[in-house]
Design a protein around this motif. Structure first.
Motif, short mmCIF file in Angstrom:
data_model
loop_
_atom_site.label_atom_id
_atom_site.label_comp_id
_atom_site.label_asym_id
_atom_site.label_seq_id
_atom_site.Cartn_x
_atom_site.Cartn_y
_atom_site.Cartn_z
N THR A 529 -8.39 1.88 12.79
CA THR A 529 -8.60 1.80 11.34
C THR A 529 -7.27 1.83 10.60
OG1 THR A 529 -10.74 2.90 11.54
CG2 THR A 529 -9.68 2.94 9.38
N ALA A 530 -6.39 2.72 11.03
CA ALA A 530 -5.08 2.81 10.37
C ALA A 530 -4.31 1.51 10.49
CB ALA A 530 -4.28 3.96 10.97
N ARG A 531 -4.34 0.91 11.70
CA ARG A 531 -3.59 -0.32 11.91
C ARG A 531 -4.11 -1.45 11.02
NH1 ARG A 531 -4.56 -0.89 16.96
NH2 ARG A 531 -2.79 0.37 17.68
N ARG A 532 -5.43 -1.56 10.92
CA ARG A 532 -6.01 -2.63 10.10
C ARG A 532 -5.66 -2.45 8.62
NH1 ARG A 532 -10.73 -1.72 11.33
NH2 ARG A 532 -11.54 -0.73 9.45
N LEU A 533 -5.79 -1.23 8.11
CA LEU A 533 -5.49 -0.98 6.69
C LEU A 533 -4.01 -1.12 6.39
CD1 LEU A 533 -7.84 2.08 6.04
CD2 LEU A 533 -8.23 -0.30 5.42
N ILE A 534 -3.16 -0.68 7.31
CA ILE A 534 -1.71 -0.79 7.10
C ILE A 534 -1.29 -2.25 7.10
CG2 ILE A 534 0.52 -0.34 8.21
CD1 ILE A 534 -0.70 2.38 9.09
N ARG A 535 -1.92 -3.07 7.94
CA ARG A 535 -1.60 -4.50 7.95
C ARG A 535 -1.91 -5.13 6.60
NH1 ARG A 535 -0.72 -9.01 10.87
NH2 ARG A 535 -1.89 -10.88 10.37
N ASN A 536 -3.04 -4.76 6.01
CA ASN A 536 -3.39 -5.28 4.69
C ASN A 536 -2.35 -4.87 3.65
OD1 ASN A 536 -5.73 -6.45 5.67
ND2 ASN A 536 -7.02 -4.68 5.16
N LEU A 537 -1.90 -3.62 3.72
CA LEU A 537 -0.88 -3.15 2.78
C LEU A 537 0.45 -3.89 3.00
CD1 LEU A 537 -1.54 0.69 2.78
CD2 LEU A 537 -2.21 -0.96 1.05
N ASP A 538 0.79 -4.15 4.27
CA ASP A 538 2.03 -4.88 4.56
C ASP A 538 1.98 -6.28 3.96
OD1 ASP A 538 2.99 -2.72 5.94
OD2 ASP A 538 2.44 -3.48 7.92
N LEU A 539 0.83 -6.94 4.07
CA LEU A 539 0.71 -8.28 3.50
C LEU A 539 0.83 -8.24 1.98
CD1 LEU A 539 -2.21 -9.68 5.69
CD2 LEU A 539 0.21 -10.29 5.81
N LEU A 540 0.22 -7.23 1.36
CA LEU A 540 0.33 -7.09 -0.09
C LEU A 540 1.77 -6.82 -0.51
CD1 LEU A 540 -2.87 -4.96 -0.89
CD2 LEU A 540 -2.43 -7.33 -1.57
N GLU A 541 2.47 -5.99 0.26
CA GLU A 541 3.86 -5.68 -0.09
C GLU A 541 4.75 -6.91 0.06
OE1 GLU A 541 7.54 -2.82 1.36
OE2 GLU A 541 5.46 -2.19 1.69
N SER A 542 4.54 -7.68 1.14
CA SER A 542 5.35 -8.89 1.32
C SER A 542 5.11 -9.87 0.18
CB SER A 542 5.02 -9.54 2.66
OG SER A 542 3.68 -10.01 2.69
N ARG A 543 3.89 -9.91 -0.32
CA ARG A 543 3.59 -10.79 -1.45
C ARG A 543 4.31 -10.31 -2.71
NH1 ARG A 543 -2.36 -11.40 -4.30
NH2 ARG A 543 -1.70 -12.74 -6.02
N GLN A 544 4.33 -8.99 -2.93
CA GLN A 544 5.01 -8.46 -4.11
C GLN A 544 6.52 -8.70 -4.04
OE1 GLN A 544 3.74 -7.02 -6.89
NE2 GLN A 544 1.69 -7.45 -6.13
N ARG A 545 7.08 -8.63 -2.83
CA ARG A 545 8.52 -8.80 -2.69
C ARG A 545 8.93 -10.26 -2.73
NH1 ARG A 545 10.96 -4.13 -1.64
NH2 ARG A 545 9.82 -2.41 -0.68
#
Length: 545
Positions: A529-545
């Protein structure tokens, strides 16, 4: 076992180069660091690599050229197609003739046909080397598109000239008509096979997926195999495998724009290809460095063929050839530019003349690379009568040295030459981005409303719930539209607001991710669960950057 150790050592050198280029107190281009590490491997005699040119071409060039063709901006490629063709065809032939006579004049003991062969193999620029240099130099976008397009297409011209020069050296005869027909077949058949391979594989893949489903990794593996298939089929019918790989990549970009691949597949495929690109690029330059000591030794042993006993004459040859290539390239670029401006003025246009620094930068950006190295190593060992091929070791050394000099000159000169260069701003990119965001958000709003109405028809008792949910989702897309309109009306204030919003959003994402890591460490949520949610956050962060 030894081969595996050599491969692992080279991969380790590639990894180390990425850190060394940041640790060194002075700026050094990544390719030069990798060449240096390759020379270190050779000095420690960590297994000698017998470089087979045919295997080198097959393993390294198809995937890299395929990826360059896939990712090169097609608008720039087709907009400047005539300029690119002038550079890929005319400049190569101009360079072969000019540099061939220069080499033969300097080294009379090198037959004219061999001099033309050497000039032919050092005439094409290398897309991998060009991309490596461009990442460190502020090259204008349009100029970069021209350089990339030139380096993708000029290989066929250079290799055809090289092939016929070698044949002339072996047989003593040359036919312009035969060379022209061969070039047409190599180019047209290679391009056609590349496009047909990608389209055929993509259609077969879609049919199989539609009828039988698909594993997520199979799509990525297929994309890795396409360039090798295109290259091998083209070589099988004696067409240009290099152009086939490039054409396959260009066709792949259009397949990608069909939007058939799932989002997760596109993300994973991009990560895999980035890794392949970094690894193969690095290994190519490490291999070049590993070959240097033996190439230098062979050239020193054969320098007497040139009529000089002092090995320092090798340095004179290298500098003279490199200077000649830059001068020939400058003359061609300047004459081509003058001709283009003259044609535009005859049409009643008044295009601005580019700054002289851009013209000089175009001349110095002709970086040679792996294709030159692999091509010159295919020089035959013996003539048809059994005698040694004249000046073979010397030609290999000169070609290798030209690669190094072009890398150093471009790496050192381009950042300084183009520093603080003022060019007219190209607002088309930002306008296109604003249009894309606005249209995509409006389409999303319409789709949300359509879906809400469908849900209400299915269950009218929950109409309030559906309306509230649709309103919350619509707010996000409405914010995108408002942001674009705000940018158009007051760009300074809007950019400031967006910058603050981005900082706040990034802070929130980092806090979310830290909380997920903490919950995982405390065993309060599963690792999956942690890996799946963290991946979503990583994608959102890369989009913001």
């Amino acid at each position: 076992m030894e081969s595996i150790q050599i491969v692992l050592a080279m991969l380790l050198a590639v990894v180390a180069s990425g850190y060394l280029v940041r640790v060194l107190p002075f700026s050094v281009p990544l390719p030069l660091v990798q060449i240096g590490l390759g020379a270190v491997l050779a000095a420690f005699q960590f297994g000698a690599v017998e470089l087979e040119p045919e295997i080198f071409f097959l393993l390294f060039l198809p995937p890299l050229l395929f990826l360059d063709g896939w990712r090169i901006p097609k608008e720039g490629l087709f907009r400047d197609k005539f300029v690119i063709l002038e550079m890929a065809l005319g400049l190569v032939i101009f360079t072969v003739i000019g540099a061939g006579f220069l080499i033969h004049w300097m080294i009379p003991s090198m037959p004219l046909a061999v001099a033309f062969a050497l000039a032919a193999i050092i005439s094409p620029t290398d897309p991998v080397a060009v991309s490596s240099i461009a990442s460190r130099a502020p090259i204008p976008k349009r100029l970069m598109h021209i350089l990339e397009g030139e380096s993708l297409l000029n290989d066929a011209t250079g290799l055809v000239c090289f092939r016929f020069a070698v044949a002339a050296a072996l047989t003593g005869s040359f036919s312009v008509a035969s060379a022209s027909l061969t070039f047409l077949w190599l180019a047209l058949a290679g391009l056609g096979i590349g496009v047909a391979t990608t389209m055929g594989v993509s259609m077969a893949q879609r049919w199989l997926t539609r009828h039988f489903g698909e594993e997520g990794g199979s799509s990525i593996l297929i994309s890795l195999l396409i360039p090798f298939a295109a290259y091998e089929i083209a070589e099988l019918v004696h067409a240009s495998g290099i152009l086939a790989a490039v054409a396959a990549g260009i066709a792949m970009s259009y397949v990608e724009m069909s939007g058939k691949a799932p989002a997760a597949t596109r993300i994973e495929r991009s990560a895999v290809w980035n890794t392949v690109q970094f690894s193969l690029n690095g290994i190519m330059f490490v291999l070049l460095g590993e070959q240097l000591p033996r190439i230098l030794q062979g050239a020193v042993n054969s320098v007497q063929e040139a009529g000089h006993l002092n090995p320092w004459w090798l340095l004179v040859y290298v500098l003279a050839i490199s200077t000649g290539l830059a001068v020939l390239r400058f003359l061609w670029v300047w004459l081509s530019l003058r001709w283009s401006l003259l044609k535009a003025r005859r049409r009643g246009e008044r295009p601005p003349s580019p700054p002289w620094r851009v013209v000089v930068a175009t001349s110095l950006a002709g970086v040679r690379g792996a294709i030159t190295l692999a091509g010159v190593l295919t020089l035959p060992l013996f003539m048809e009568d059994g005698s040694p091929f004249p000046a073979r070791d010397l030609a290999i050394f000169l070609a290798t040295s030209v690669i190094l000099v072009s890398l150093v000159v471009a790496s050192v000169s381009l950042p300084r030459l183009l520093k603080n260069l003022q060019l007219p701003e190209d607002s088309s990119h930002s306008q296109e981005e604003d249009l894309a965001k606005s249209e995509a958000s409006r389409a999303a709003l319409a789709a949300v409303e359509t879906k809400r109405q469908e849900l209400v028809k299915q269950d009218e008792d929950k109409s309030d719930l559906y309306s509230e949910a649709a309103a919350r989702v619509s707010q996000l897309y409405q914010r995108h539209i408002d942001a674009v309109e705000r940018l158009a009306s007051d760009p300074v204030q809007a950019n400031a607001l967006l910058g603050v919003e981005r900082q706040l959003r990034l802070s929130g994402l980092q806090a979310e991710r830290a909380a997920l890591f903490r919950l995982s460490r405390e065993r309060r949520i599963s690792e999956e669960t942690a890996r799946r949610l963290i991946r979503n956050l990583d994608l959102l962060e890369s989009r913001q950057r």
